[in-house]
Design a protein around this motif. Structure first.
Motif, PDB file in Angstrom:
ATOM      1  N   LEU A  63    -121.156  15.728  -9.863  1.00 35.80           N
ATOM      2  CA  LEU A  63    -120.878  15.011  -8.611  1.00 35.80           C
ATOM      3  C   LEU A  63    -120.283  13.634  -8.876  1.00 35.80           C
ATOM      4  O   LEU A  63    -119.402  13.178  -8.133  1.00 35.80           O
ATOM      5  CB  LEU A  63    -122.161  14.884  -7.787  1.00 35.80           C
ATOM      6  N   ARG A  64    -120.715  12.987  -9.911  1.00 34.34           N
ATOM      7  CA  ARG A  64    -120.149  11.671 -10.218  1.00 34.34           C
ATOM      8  C   ARG A  64    -118.701  11.804 -10.709  1.00 34.34           C
ATOM      9  O   ARG A  64    -117.865  10.947 -10.409  1.00 34.34           O
ATOM     10  CB  ARG A  64    -121.002  10.954 -11.271  1.00 34.34           C
ATOM     11  N   ILE A  65    -118.410  12.875 -11.442  1.00 37.50           N
ATOM     12  CA  ILE A  65    -117.014  13.099 -11.857  1.00 37.50           C
ATOM     13  C   ILE A  65    -116.136  13.259 -10.627  1.00 37.50           C
ATOM     14  O   ILE A  65    -114.976  12.826 -10.606  1.00 37.50           O
ATOM     15  CB  ILE A  65    -116.918  14.339 -12.773  1.00 37.50           C
ATOM     16  N   ALA A  66    -116.681  13.863  -9.555  1.00 39.16           N
ATOM     17  CA  ALA A  66    -115.948  14.009  -8.295  1.00 39.16           C
ATOM     18  C   ALA A  66    -116.016  12.742  -7.446  1.00 39.16           C
ATOM     19  O   ALA A  66    -115.525  12.733  -6.312  1.00 39.16           O
ATOM     20  CB  ALA A  66    -116.506  15.188  -7.502  1.00 39.16           C
ATOM     21  N   ASP A  67    -116.620  11.680  -7.981  1.00 37.36           N
ATOM     22  CA  ASP A  67    -116.699  10.370  -7.316  1.00 37.36           C
ATOM     23  C   ASP A  67    -117.493  10.429  -6.007  1.00 37.36           C
ATOM     24  O   ASP A  67    -117.179   9.733  -5.042  1.00 37.36           O
ATOM     25  CB  ASP A  67    -115.300   9.806  -7.058  1.00 37.36           C
ATOM     26  N   VAL A  68    -118.512  11.264  -5.968  1.00 40.11           N
ATOM     27  CA  VAL A  68    -119.373  11.346  -4.781  1.00 40.11           C
ATOM     28  C   VAL A  68    -120.239  10.095  -4.716  1.00 40.11           C
ATOM     29  O   VAL A  68    -120.810   9.658  -5.715  1.00 40.11           O
ATOM     30  CB  VAL A  68    -120.229  12.628  -4.818  1.00 40.11           C
ATOM     31  N   LYS A 124    -120.619  12.655   0.194  1.00 38.93           N
ATOM     32  CA  LYS A 124    -122.065  12.838   0.105  1.00 38.93           C
ATOM     33  C   LYS A 124    -122.366  14.300  -0.201  1.00 38.93           C
ATOM     34  O   LYS A 124    -121.637  15.192   0.243  1.00 38.93           O
ATOM     35  CB  LYS A 124    -122.680  12.427   1.455  1.00 38.93           C
ATOM     36  N   SER A 125    -123.426  14.548  -0.952  1.00 42.31           N
ATOM     37  CA  SER A 125    -123.835  15.921  -1.209  1.00 42.31           C
ATOM     38  C   SER A 125    -125.343  15.967  -1.402  1.00 42.31           C
ATOM     39  O   SER A 125    -125.977  14.949  -1.699  1.00 42.31           O
ATOM     40  CB  SER A 125    -123.133  16.487  -2.433  1.00 42.31           C
ATOM     41  N   LYS A 143    -126.744   6.770 -12.851  1.00 41.21           N
ATOM     42  CA  LYS A 143    -125.485   7.474 -13.082  1.00 41.21           C
ATOM     43  C   LYS A 143    -124.352   6.942 -12.214  1.00 41.21           C
ATOM     44  O   LYS A 143    -123.208   7.370 -12.351  1.00 41.21           O
ATOM     45  CB  LYS A 143    -125.672   8.982 -12.851  1.00 41.21           C
ATOM     46  N   GLY A 144    -124.660   6.045 -11.279  1.00 41.01           N
ATOM     47  CA  GLY A 144    -123.595   5.376 -10.542  1.00 41.01           C
ATOM     48  C   GLY A 144    -123.437   5.730  -9.087  1.00 41.01           C
ATOM     49  O   GLY A 144    -122.485   5.262  -8.445  1.00 41.01           O
ATOM     50  N   PHE A 145    -124.325   6.551  -8.517  1.00 40.58           N
ATOM     51  CA  PHE A 145    -124.239   6.819  -7.077  1.00 40.58           C
ATOM     52  C   PHE A 145    -124.469   5.521  -6.304  1.00 40.58           C
ATOM     53  O   PHE A 145    -125.336   4.714  -6.663  1.00 40.58           O
ATOM     54  CB  PHE A 145    -125.280   7.854  -6.654  1.00 40.58           C
ATOM     55  N   LEU A 146    -123.707   5.315  -5.247  1.00 38.23           N
ATOM     56  CA  LEU A 146    -123.922   4.147  -4.406  1.00 38.23           C
ATOM     57  C   LEU A 146    -125.286   4.186  -3.731  1.00 38.23           C
ATOM     58  O   LEU A 146    -125.926   3.153  -3.524  1.00 38.23           O
ATOM     59  CB  LEU A 146    -122.843   4.063  -3.321  1.00 38.23           C
ATOM     60  N   LEU A 147    -125.724   5.371  -3.353  1.00 36.02           N
ATOM     61  CA  LEU A 147    -126.989   5.523  -2.651  1.00 36.02           C
ATOM     62  C   LEU A 147    -127.626   6.851  -3.048  1.00 36.02           C
ATOM     63  O   LEU A 147    -126.918   7.850  -3.250  1.00 36.02           O
ATOM     64  CB  LEU A 147    -126.769   5.481  -1.133  1.00 36.02           C
ATOM     65  N   VAL A 148    -128.948   6.866  -3.121  1.00 39.58           N
ATOM     66  CA  VAL A 148    -129.699   8.070  -3.450  1.00 39.58           C
ATOM     67  C   VAL A 148    -130.913   8.131  -2.526  1.00 39.58           C
ATOM     68  O   VAL A 148    -131.605   7.135  -2.326  1.00 39.58           O
ATOM     69  CB  VAL A 148    -130.188   8.070  -4.913  1.00 39.58           C
ATOM     70  N   SER A 149    -131.145   9.305  -1.950  1.00 40.79           N
ATOM     71  CA  SER A 149    -132.383   9.562  -1.210  1.00 40.79           C
ATOM     72  C   SER A 149    -133.020  10.789  -1.822  1.00 40.79           C
ATOM     73  O   SER A 149    -132.448  11.873  -1.774  1.00 40.79           O
ATOM     74  CB  SER A 149    -132.101   9.782   0.280  1.00 40.79           C
ATOM     75  N   VAL A 182    -111.406  15.449  -0.895  1.00 38.10           N
ATOM     76  CA  VAL A 182    -111.549  14.497   0.216  1.00 38.10           C
ATOM     77  C   VAL A 182    -111.436  13.068  -0.297  1.00 38.10           C
ATOM     78  O   VAL A 182    -110.755  12.223   0.316  1.00 38.10           O
ATOM     79  CB  VAL A 182    -112.896  14.715   0.938  1.00 38.10           C
ATOM     80  N   LYS A 183    -112.060  12.769  -1.414  1.00 34.08           N
ATOM     81  CA  LYS A 183    -111.991  11.414  -1.967  1.00 34.08           C
ATOM     82  C   LYS A 183    -110.571  11.076  -2.404  1.00 34.08           C
ATOM     83  O   LYS A 183    -110.126   9.935  -2.253  1.00 34.08           O
ATOM     84  CB  LYS A 183    -112.959  11.292  -3.142  1.00 34.08           C
ATOM     85  N   GLN A 184    -109.834  12.063  -2.899  1.00 35.95           N
ATOM     86  CA  GLN A 184    -108.433  11.822  -3.260  1.00 35.95           C
ATOM     87  C   GLN A 184    -107.578  11.547  -2.029  1.00 35.95           C
ATOM     88  O   GLN A 184    -106.694  10.680  -2.048  1.00 35.95           O
ATOM     89  CB  GLN A 184    -107.878  13.035  -4.008  1.00 35.95           C
TER      90      GLN A 184
END
Length: 333
Positions: free
Chosen positions: A254-259, A233-234, A296-302, A223-225
């Motif tokens: 997940l970060r490798i998949a750019d989530v 999101k996951s 690790k670089g996620f834009l957002l974490v909950s 999807v990101k591609q």
């Protein structure tokens, strides 16, 4: 302040009144399993019983439009809070799933045919609720050639037409062995594409037996591609017996998949026939997971005990946009 350790199931009143499905076993595939006693929940997981009048208004609107919500079907502990704020996660393509996951409270069996008017009914409810942001999820439909991808696209298009100011988040199945599923949904341009990994790879055979860990990762990556503008999101459940190291590895995958966005919440056992809770993760551990994930670089974490995929989704979407804008504004290294 009164609290309760209930698992909310609002279908019971409807079933008692004789509606369809009242006598159908909810989880026939689990009937032969030994019982797993349900542990008493710690104080940090107890929630208030829903009493707000807006909660009842939202419930009535859902009923009037003949809609299914994951809030009810999955017995979400946050339903009272969310419905009192007119937030409801619509579950399309029926209330019966073709999978039999060990953690899930959604009914399993042979689903009914798709309802052609469902996209319009969902869109009408979104417009009447005046939602700023809506989450659309579904049961798994392995019986459909495309896994329901075209139906997702139709729902997105209907919402765009009926409520053009509403942003749309989808929480999809994995489209396992359904070529083109990701492409069909991504082409409808949801604002957020969510697909939950749910747990660590080692636990898939018992917790998510019908799924494949790397298929789920590939879906998010694809999807990101296709459209980098779509937020991905996951989500993960903890308390199922996973190790800290395994959670760290899933974060890295997940970060490798750019989530962009990761949610982590406590697994709560729906019934004695479901997978047992291994332990209740403390709020302090959740805070630590959130800190590590952000590093690790996620834009957002909950990450809290009561975090669920759609919990506070409207506010989280606004925060996602701000986080992306802030990152894009940073000078290149």
């Amino acid at each position: 302040m009164s609290t309760t350790r209930l698992i909310i199931d609002h279908r019971m009143a409807d079933h008692a009144a004789g509606t369809a499905g009242a006598t159908i076993p909810r989880h026939p595939e689990k009937a032969h399993r030994p019982d797993n006693p349900i542990q008493r929940k710690p104080a940090w997981i107890r929630v208030k019983a829903p009493t707000h009048p807006v909660y009842h208004q939202t419930r009535a609107l859902i009923r009037d439009n003949r809609l299914v919500t994951v809030c009810e079907e999955a017995a979400c502990p946050n339903i009272g809070e969310c419905w009192s704020q007119r937030h409801a996660t619509m579950m399309i393509m029926g209330d019966t799933c073709t999978r039999a996951c060990g953690f899930c409270n959604v009914r399993t069996g042979h689903p009914a045919e798709l309802e052609a008017d469902e996209p319009a009914r969902v869109a009408d409810a979104v417009a009447k609720l005046a939602l700023r942001h809506v989450v659309i999820t579904s049961v798994d439909r392995d019986d459909l050639p495309d896994g329901g991808a075209a139906h997702f696209a139709a729902v997105i298009a209907a919402i765009r037409a009926a409520a053009p100011g509403t942003t749309v988040e989808v929480l999809t199945p994995d489209f396992l062995r359904k070529p083109g599923g990701a492409e069909t949904v991504a082409a409808a341009a949801p604002d957020v594409f969510n697909h939950n990994l749910e747990t660590v790879p080692r636990l898939y055979p018992t917790i998510r037996p019908g799924a494949r860990y790397y298929q789920s990762l590939r879906l998010l990556d694809r999807v990101k591609q296709i459209d980098p503008a779509i937020f991905t999101k996951s989500g993960l459940m903890v308390g199922l017996g996973e190790s800290r190291a395994e959670i760290m590895q899933v974060m890295d995958d997940l970060r490798i998949a750019d989530v962009d966005f990761l949610t982590i919440g406590q697994y709560l056992q729906p019934s004695v026939k479901h997978a047992a809770v291994d332990r209740f993760v403390t709020p302090e551990e959740f805070a630590e997971y959130a800190s590590i994930a952000r590093s690790k670089g996620f834009l957002l974490v909950s990450a809290t005990p009561l975090t669920r995929s759609s919990y506070h989704a409207d506010a989280d979407f606004a925060a996602l946009r701000l986080a992306r804008d802030a990152r894009l504004a940073q000078p290149a290294a």
